[in-house]
Write an enzyme that holds these catalytic residues in place. Sequence first.
Site, PDB file in Angstrom:
ATOM      1  N   HIS A   1       0.785  -1.171   0.116  1.00  0.00           N
ATOM      2  CA  HIS A   1       0.102  -0.013  -0.174  1.00  0.00           C
ATOM      3  C   HIS A   1       0.784   1.146  -0.187  1.00  0.00           C
ATOM      4  CE1 HIS A   1      -3.962   2.352   0.944  1.00  0.00           C
ATOM      5  NE2 HIS A   1      -2.839   2.937   1.587  1.00  0.00           N
ATOM      6  N   GLU A   2       2.047   1.359   0.958  1.00  0.00           N
ATOM      7  CA  GLU A   2       2.679   2.442   0.863  1.00  0.00           C
ATOM      8  C   GLU A   2       3.837   2.298  -0.264  1.00  0.00           C
ATOM      9  OE1 GLU A   2       1.890   4.475   3.123  1.00  0.00           O
ATOM     10  OE2 GLU A   2       0.694   3.061   4.520  1.00  0.00           O
TER      11      GLU A   2
ATOM     12  N   HIS B   1       1.875   4.298  -3.061  1.00  0.00           N
ATOM     13  CA  HIS B   1       1.635   5.828  -2.912  1.00  0.00           C
ATOM     14  C   HIS B   1       3.032   6.457  -3.768  1.00  0.00           C
ATOM     15  CE1 HIS B   1      -1.649   6.579  -0.685  1.00  0.00           C
ATOM     16  NE2 HIS B   1      -1.441   5.788   0.481  1.00  0.00           N
TER      17      HIS B   1
ATOM     18  N   GLU C   1      -5.425   7.534  -2.019  1.00  0.00           N
ATOM     19  CA  GLU C   1      -5.690   6.422  -1.007  1.00  0.00           C
ATOM     20  C   GLU C   1      -6.707   5.224  -1.615  1.00  0.00           C
ATOM     21  OE1 GLU C   1      -4.076   5.934   1.562  1.00  0.00           O
ATOM     22  OE2 GLU C   1      -3.591   7.980   2.109  1.00  0.00           O
TER      23      GLU C   1
END
Length: 949
Positions: free
Chosen positions: A668-669, A672, A691
């Site tokens: 997930h990170e 980004h 997000e």
Amino acid sequence: MENCPDIMESEGKVVIERVHRSPPEKDPKMKIPRNVVAKLQNYQIKEKILKAARKKQFKYQEATVRITKDLAASTLRDRRAWNEIFRRARELGMQPRIYFPAKLSVLFQEKRGTFNEMEEFQKFLIKRPELNRKFGHQAGSSTDTSKGLTFGELQFLHQGLISKQGFEWKIKSVKTRISRAATQQTKKMETVLDPSRDDLPLMANTSHILVKHYELDLDVDFESHVIEGTIIIFLEPGSGCKNLSDADWGSGQSKSNDSCKVETSEPYHIPVTNRDAFSSKLRSKDFADCDKCEKDTSDRSCNHGRREQTYGISSSKNYCDSGNHGKEDFLLILDCCDLSVLKVEEVDATAVPGIERFTSSTKFTNVSKELRNQIVHELVCLPADHWREQLYYYACCGQAPGCGELLFNCSTWSLQIRKMGVKTATDFPHIIRIWYKTKPEGRSVTWTTDQSGRPCVYTMGSPINNRALFPCQEPPVAMSTWQATVRAAASFVVLMSGENSAKPTQLQEGYLSWNYYVTMPMPASTFTIAIGSWREVKMESCSSNELSAVTSLPFSKADSRCANWECGHVEYPCNFQNPVAASQAIIPYRVFAPECLQHYCEENLLQLIPRCLSAAYSILGTHPFSRLDVLIVPANFASLGMASPHIIFLSQSVLPGGSHLCGTRLCHEIAHAWFGLAIGARDWTEEWLSEGFATHLEDVFWTEAQKLSRDEAKELQELKALLRWHRLQDEVQNSTEEMQVLRPNRDETGQVSESGASVVKYGLNPEKIFMQVHYLKGYFLLRFLASRLGEETYFSFLRKFVHKFHGQLILSQDFLHMLLEEISEEKQLGLFVEDIFQNWLDTSGIPKPLQGETQTWAECRLVQQVNDEVTKWIRVNQRARKRRRRENEEVFEKLLPDQLVLLLESLLEEKTLCPRILQSLEKTYHLREQDAETQGNLSRKEDNRCSSL
């Protein structure tokens, strides 16, 4: 049941919506009590339980537990009673806080006081007439005669503590006071956005002038919890710059928001006239002088007491009067709060050796403001391949002497700077130096201890971002580069958003200096720093052959990602134009953690990072950033992770329990890096562009990292979709409708005032921190589009989109328009941008296209397997409740982590589970060894049972 059987008998099932524990896991060695906050679905049952708890002690597992009324209706009512006082105290810069259960804390004359009751605060005001009058003045904007009273008098009147005669006598003087206040209010005023609402003001006048580079020079003091130093700001007139004075600043609000108020301006700091007195070589002397001056400075004003002189700012009428252009000095407005600004000065760039190469002159005989500004313009416009030279001269300018102090003023949300006689942004100094200190209570950084008990400080990604760390331009359009020098004791390691893996330099015995830089222009909100006694975790046994096998991919595998592409962003050294970076599947990475968590990182995290980086590369191609640091942050970190340029913060909660939670969060990170950092939202209210994409790509990256087959990946993603569907339903049922809209500004999204000021809608709403609507609805929208177009078509488009928009800011329509333009008409299948806005982005609740999808997920094989297990456990529970002898022993299947989460969620629907069943669940699935998400569901079930006792 044994604690409150009557309630359970009359009410039946008690539903607990969510539970938060601090600390997350019970530690027998801890001497302080463990706090558990639970939100019950039915507030009436909650009140009954609290009432019962006041009459007798509750016990859980033979231990006495204390039930408090933290979330009781009475507590919320008591807290709301402080609302008006809280708002006015914030307007007066008293930094109010509400402490448990309903105590008000304010800062007055550098001392913090706490008040348990309203009467205590009233007595506090009465003893301080000047402060009492200020509270009364804040209330005096209404024509109601009672609003002319001081705040203490208002409260006493309402409680009958002032006689009717006394009130009538007061009215006679109030009329005169109102008349005077109305006259004064139209004079010297500063237009600011209203901080009493939930919206976060972005005050910087970015349409007039833009920050191009920040040069930070900071010292960290862990004893006083202060970061102090200087920031050099390099400026360029903005695209909206005409011959603008501060009269053009306008109302300082977004066109989509009408929450604008006026408040009395503070006196401006009048600088000394000795221009040669200030030099960076005399840094210690400067700070000594500034500290001395700061003692004469009130907490709210940044102005030196003995030299203060009121410089009026145009009234709100003059701000909007186009005929007033040129009559007032130009005003540079920076976003700023919780800072002590000590001094602001113009920097003499002409004093830098060799700087004449940026002009047509070989020797400076006549130094003018035009020459200084020309030098800065040429410096910030250097070509990308001169970035080393550019950073060198930036650093040299940071050491240049000042050539005159500037007037400045601090308000609640901004720092305003002016130079007397300068009417336009073009003529305003293009290099300024600001001397400042952070405050221990500043909301941009957290001072705490790590898991090993050692002091540390880190940026928390709070709603106000970095404005309490350094004065800056917060709006996303103010994309800038930065470099920072940070000095700290030798026992500390400084990690930061930076392209270089900084190595410390010894300054003197016991102190080290760290230097980082970034050459990719980015919003100031993405700047991150963490200072602590971190230890680098290194992989002891890693074959170089294994690492090289996944470090690079054949050019054909990369889908010709960097061929024939031209970047659309401003010029900078871009990874997408670097052939070496374009073929690098795994960028260099480091892992840091407190000493006590080293072994956890060695077991899982170190092995997962290269797999996740490689998976991300195989899906999206070139990594936007050249390196990566991963830090395990202290236990008080409020999230599972946070991504910034070149650095990721991870919570300790992701480490135990296998690789699943750690891997998914890491993915997930990492996502980004593309969506949220390399491609940012032009309007912060469109969080789903960050997000939603990261949540959708998290699943794709993780299945790729595990090398699953297409069918296995599909099953896992459908299981995950069902879990997220349950969360979205909970969010919609337990939040206000306006907080569920992905584009709260709708057609006015991205619009700002003439100056560039705007607001982030609901940016200060405390509930927003815990909401996942932007994650979930954004995820389901992207999943919907991928299923309609086909995953191969969708991800092929996504790579094109990344190449076109990296290094830029976007709105929702930029993504949707390009998507529908890039695919053929037969694949569009009736998709229209307007329909997507209407169904997904501009309305609250569950999106219409999503409502019929749940049946597909429920038929997934992994979900059916969980349903079978739930049926078995229900049978076992029924036999246990009826105390039957053992019949046929149930055989339970091994479940995946996400299946366990679904199993526990399903069992939560059961009214009661016997204690033996909970024990059997824990023993069968080894729940205490699972990750934090699974343990959270188990604890939720246990708390549900606890509420039933």
